[in-house]
Structures are given as C-alpha cells and as structure tokens.
Scaffold this motif. Structure first.
Motif, short mmCIF file in Angstrom:
data_model
loop_
_atom_site.label_atom_id
_atom_site.label_comp_id
_atom_site.label_asym_id
_atom_site.label_seq_id
_atom_site.Cartn_x
_atom_site.Cartn_y
_atom_site.Cartn_z
N PRO A 193 0.78 -1.29 -0.10
CA PRO A 193 0.00 -0.01 -0.12
C PRO A 193 0.78 1.11 -0.15
N GLU A 194 2.00 1.22 0.66
CA GLU A 194 2.85 2.50 0.73
C GLU A 194 4.36 2.24 0.24
N VAL A 195 4.40 2.95 -0.84
CA VAL A 195 5.89 2.76 -1.44
C VAL A 195 6.45 4.38 -1.48
N ARG A 196 7.61 4.62 -0.86
CA ARG A 196 8.22 5.88 -0.64
C ARG A 196 9.37 5.96 -1.48
N VAL A 197 9.81 6.86 -2.17
CA VAL A 197 11.18 7.35 -2.64
C VAL A 197 11.83 8.31 -1.58
N ILE A 198 13.20 8.12 -1.42
CA ILE A 198 13.61 9.25 -0.60
C ILE A 198 14.89 9.49 -1.36
N ALA A 199 15.00 10.87 -1.84
CA ALA A 199 16.36 11.03 -2.84
C ALA A 199 16.14 12.78 -2.70
N PRO A 200 17.52 13.25 -3.02
CA PRO A 200 17.56 14.46 -3.53
C PRO A 200 16.92 15.01 -4.80
N LYS A 201 16.23 16.10 -4.96
CA LYS A 201 15.55 16.48 -6.31
C LYS A 201 16.20 16.22 -7.17
N THR A 202 17.62 16.41 -7.46
CA THR A 202 18.34 16.28 -8.59
C THR A 202 18.14 14.75 -8.89
N LEU A 203 17.97 13.91 -8.13
CA LEU A 203 18.05 12.51 -8.71
C LEU A 203 16.57 11.68 -8.88
N LEU A 204 15.57 12.47 -8.85
CA LEU A 204 14.17 11.99 -9.02
C LEU A 204 13.85 12.40 -10.47
N PRO A 205 13.30 11.47 -11.03
CA PRO A 205 12.69 11.68 -12.41
C PRO A 205 11.42 12.89 -12.14
N ALA A 206 11.16 13.80 -13.22
CA ALA A 206 10.16 14.78 -13.08
C ALA A 206 8.94 14.51 -12.64
N ASP A 207 8.45 13.25 -13.15
CA ASP A 207 6.91 12.74 -12.92
C ASP A 207 6.89 11.48 -12.01
N VAL A 208 8.05 11.47 -11.02
CA VAL A 208 7.89 10.25 -10.16
C VAL A 208 6.60 10.07 -9.33
N GLU A 209 5.85 11.15 -9.08
CA GLU A 209 4.52 10.91 -8.25
C GLU A 209 3.75 9.96 -9.15
N LYS A 210 3.62 9.99 -10.42
CA LYS A 210 2.90 9.28 -11.38
C LYS A 210 3.07 7.82 -11.02
N LEU A 211 4.07 7.51 -10.64
CA LEU A 211 4.50 6.04 -10.43
C LEU A 211 3.82 5.43 -9.17
N GLY A 212 3.00 6.38 -8.60
CA GLY A 212 2.21 6.01 -7.29
C GLY A 212 2.98 5.93 -6.13
N VAL A 213 4.23 6.65 -5.81
CA VAL A 213 4.85 6.85 -4.63
C VAL A 213 4.63 8.13 -3.84
N GLN A 214 5.11 7.94 -2.74
CA GLN A 214 5.41 9.27 -2.15
C GLN A 214 6.77 9.88 -1.84
N VAL A 215 6.78 10.87 -2.12
CA VAL A 215 8.28 11.50 -2.28
C VAL A 215 8.79 12.27 -1.07
N PHE A 216 9.88 11.94 -0.59
CA PHE A 216 10.56 12.50 0.65
C PHE A 216 11.90 13.04 0.27
N HIS A 217 12.28 14.25 0.62
CA HIS A 217 13.64 14.63 0.38
C HIS A 217 14.45 14.65 1.72
#
Lengths: 322, 166
Positions: A193-217
């Motif tokens: 149910p919950e997949v997170r990605v943790i990364a600096p903005k420069t190492l995330l694809p522009a549309d990362v939220e579209k993959l259904g993940v929560q983004v943390f920096h």
C-alpha cells in the motif's frame, strides 16, 4: 494493446519489463522461485528442465554479477550457456545488433538474456526473434531490469509475507536506476500500500509521483516506520553533469547509517541491489549488520532467474499444466 | 461405478507400510495427494520416522510439450536420503511417469538403499516397467476417465471420477 511479453493465451513469452505484467504472472514467477530456493540447498543443485537447450547471454554492456547469476541459473537448469560480451567482439567491428542475434539464431540458441545500454534493446530483439525463442531483459539503459525487480520483491515477500501491510522506502538515485522503476511496479502490483522514494530532487525523475509513490527529500521522515529499506546504488557511470556536490556530502544527507535506520521499524530489513558503494550510500556497519538481507538477495536472485527461465523454456503447446 | 472408500484403503496401506518400517525407513509423499496420505500414515503410525515431500514437476518428461505447471509445490526433503529405505507414497498410479520423475529427483538428494512404491489406487495403464509394491485397490479405468483424490476441510479423503472431454 498487445503486450509483447505475453503469448496469445496470456502466458509469459518474453520477460522485458515488469510494467504491464499481470499480478497472476508475477505470482507465478515468485511461487515457482520458492521451489528453486530448495534446489540450491541440495547436494546436486541441478534439475534437468532445460537439458539440451542453449541459453545465450548477450551482454552489449558489461555486468559481471548479472551475467554470472544468469549463467548459474541456466546451468542449474541443465542448459548449455554461451556468454557473449559483444562490446568486446563483433560490434566493435561494426556488426549490427540484429546481425549478431541472427548469427546466434543460426547456431540454434533457445533463449537470449540481453543487456544493453540503450533502453528498448531487449524489446527490439524480442520483436525480431522467431516464435520458439524467448528473450529476457537483463537491463536496458535507464528503462528496466525486471529480474532484479522480481528478486527484490521475492526477498521482501520472504521476509515480510504480508505484503498488504507494508511500508517500503526506496532510497537514492531513482533517476538513473532501472531497478527502481521495476521495483515500484512490482510492489504496487502485488498490493504494497505504501511505497516511498527518498532522494535529492536532482536524482528524481520529473514525474515520479505518477508511479504511485510518496516522495521524501530527507531520510528521517522518509524512513519513519518503514518495514523495508531498499537502497539504490549511486550510478556514477550514468551521471552526467553535477547532480551531486560530492560523495561525502551525499553520505551525510542520504547515506544509510544505523542512526538513520533506527527511524525505521525495529525489524525493518535493509536491501541493496549491489554493487555497493560503502561509505557513499550505505555505511559498512549497516551493510554487514543484522538487518541486512543483501546477501540473501543474491541467493534469491538465482532462484528467481531459474524460475523465469523455467517458465519461458517449456511448453510448446500453450499454457501451463494444472 | 462404485468407488471404494479411500479411508478404508488408507487404513489398508497404512497397515502394510507398518510391516515394512525399519529403523532406516523414511516416508516421502508426492504432492498433493501423496503428501496428504503420508501425513495420515505418520499420524497413525505415531513413530519417529523421517519424512519429506516431492513435487517431481522439475523432472517430468512432458515439460517441453506442456511447460511448467503453475501451482508448483517446493520439494522438501530435510533428511539424508543416502542409505535410507524410502517409502514413496502417491495417490493414483497411472502411467508410471510421475514415479519415474520422482525417483530421478530422489537420486539428486542422495543414493537410497531402496525405494518402495505405495499407492492408494492403481488405475492401470502403466507405460514404463514400474509397478507399485503396495496398492490399496486396483480399478481399471479408460484413458478418458480421470480419477481424482481430494481432501475436505476436515481432512477426510474423497474419490471421484471425472470424464475428460479433451
């Protein structure tokens, strides 16, 4: 739309990417892999399924570890294995990909394991080969690396079988990682149910939220109460331009230390697809610590690759037997 | 056709297995029916006998034609097979091809001293020089008939015949 990975009966024909694979097929691969974990624990670590078949590892890009695990997997299924490092052979003499593939078809290869720096290379070859040949994508550019994604999910399922109650965090270079995309697809398809990605903005694809993940920096918030921490390797060889200040700086902010890991659940597991950059994305004490399942991942990787090859290699008449 | 009660047949083969058991015996059930039977035999014998389970799918001779079945069960043989007298248990004996595959798999675990094949029912139609050593009942069936052992939620065994339309 026709999925080029599935045959007319909806059975797996090639393994090119996890995207678009139905849950039924993912579970078939993971369940079959359970059987092969047992095979590796026996005295004779070999079953006769692919006896007389020839598996060609065509590596247009070097990856010793991936090639080795595919080679072991094929050999444990009793296949004959040919390894081609095309970068160092005919292609440097000007041969096209399809010429290389046609030559191997003429040598009666039955299965191709393809690694290429260009996204879509495995698809391209799969469209070209005759019906009786299966293609497995062993990594194409930034696009996909389905067996790595599957082995990671298999590892998660083995340690945390209740996938519908999991919080999983992927940490690091999502932008350049073909593993991350494969993993996100597999995890969400299997009901995490919950997949997170943790990364600096420069190492995330522009549309990362579209993959259904929560983004943390930041690590502290991102790791809070997670069950699984999947570290990604900093893809030095794929970096262009100055996305990061320095390796030391990265470690301070996004490196996994025990102190950071303590924000996750106490029984959280730590994974890494390898090869590790110790002291850059992960601290040695965590990599070697009690929560690390990095070496079991390698072991399970062989079982998962055996499962994929065993499913692809059999059944000239369509459909599995019940 | 009146089918025998599988519970009666099970009691019968259990008694015959009991006569065969020696200190070096081990039970191996073939998934799924053979494993149900093995567990019931173990319950009845109440003896400390090593046991394991096999799914011989990885050794079947129809893999090239039919592929891998989808509900594969892991084989699990935790004891050392070498020098054991293996009592191999399956539910229905038909062509003998499953037994052949199971024996091949067993030999990849070690070199057993002997293998005794126990089946609940021999339905006739052997295609290989393999015959069960202990049989609950012999019921000759046509090729288009399919004899199926099932286990209900209370663990009770049932037999039924289905007609294959294929």
């Amino acid at each position: 739309m026709h999925n080029p990975q599935l045959d007319a009966n909806g059975e797996l024909k090639h393994l090119l990417t996890i995207e678009g694979l139905p849950k039924r097929i993912l579970n078939q691969i993971l369940d079959t892999a359970e059987t092969f974990v047992g095979v590796a624990e026996r005295d004779i670590k070999k079953v006769p399924l692919l006896r007389g078949k020839t598996v060609c590892n065509i590596f247009f890009e070097n990856s010793t570890r991936t090639r080795t695990t595919f080679e072991i997997a094929a050999k444990r299924l009793s296949a004959d294995v040919i390894n081609l490092n095309v970068g160092t052979s005919s292609q440097s003499k000007g041969e096209t990909i399809l010429d290389t593939v046609d030559n191997l078809i003429a040598m009666h290869a039955d299965m191709f394991v393809v690694r290429h720096a260009q996204s879509g290379a495995a698809h391209f070859i799969a469209q070209h080969v005759p019906d009786n040949i299966s293609v497995i994508n062993a990594g194409d550019g930034r696009h996909a690396h389905p067996t790595q994604g599957l082995l990671d999910v298999f590892t998660v399922r083995r340690y945390k079988p209740d996938m519908h109650n999991l919080r999983v965090a992927l940490v690091g270079d999502v932008l350049h990682s073909r593993v991350a995309r494969s993993e996100i697809h597999a995890l969400t398809t299997l009901g995490v149910p919950e997949v997170r990605v943790i990364a600096p903005k420069t190492l995330l694809p522009a549309d990362v939220e579209k993959l259904g993940v929560q983004v943390f920096h930041d690590m502290k918030n991102g790791l809070k109460d997670v069950d699984v921490v999947m570290m990604l390797r900093l893809q030095n060889e794929r970096m262009t331009g100055a996305l990061l200040p320095s390796a030391q700086e990265y470690f301070k902010t996004f490196g996994l230390t025990q102190e950071m890991l303590n924000h996750a659940k106490p029984d959280a597991i730590v994974m890494h697809p390898g090869p590790m950059n110790r002291g850059v994305e992960i601290d040695s004490s965590v990599a070697d610590g009690s929560q690390s399942v990095i070496l079991p991942q390698v072991t399970y990787g062989i079982a998962v690759r055996m499962a994929v090859m065993a499913i692809l290699g059999g059944g000239q008449s369509a459909g599995g037997i019940s | 056709m009146q089918l025998p009660n599988p519970e009666t047949l099970l009691a019968d083969i259990t008694a015959k297995i009991a006569e065969k058991i020696n200190p070096n015996s081990a039970l191996v059930g073939i998934h799924s029916g053979g494993v149900w039977l093995m567990r019931r035999v173990l319950e009845t014998l109440k003896a400390d006998i090593p046991f394991g389970t096999l799914d011989a799918a990885l050794y079947r001779d129809d893999y090239a034609a039919r592929g891998l079945k989808t509900n594969l069960k892991p084989s699990d043989i935790a004891f050392d097979v070498t020098d054991k007298h293996i009592i191999l248990i399956d539910d229905i004996f038909y062509t003998g091809r499953t037994t052949r595959a199971a024996m091949n798999e067993l030999f990849d675990y070690g070199r057993p001293a002997s293998i005794t094949l126990v089946v609940l029912i021999n339905r006739g139609g052997a295609q290989l020089p393999i015959t069960p050593n202990i049989t609950g009942a012999e019921i000759l069936l046509q090729a288009d008939q399919n004899l199926q052992l099932s286990q209900d939620t209370k663990g009770k065994l049932h037999l039924e015949i289905e007609q294959n339309n294929a």
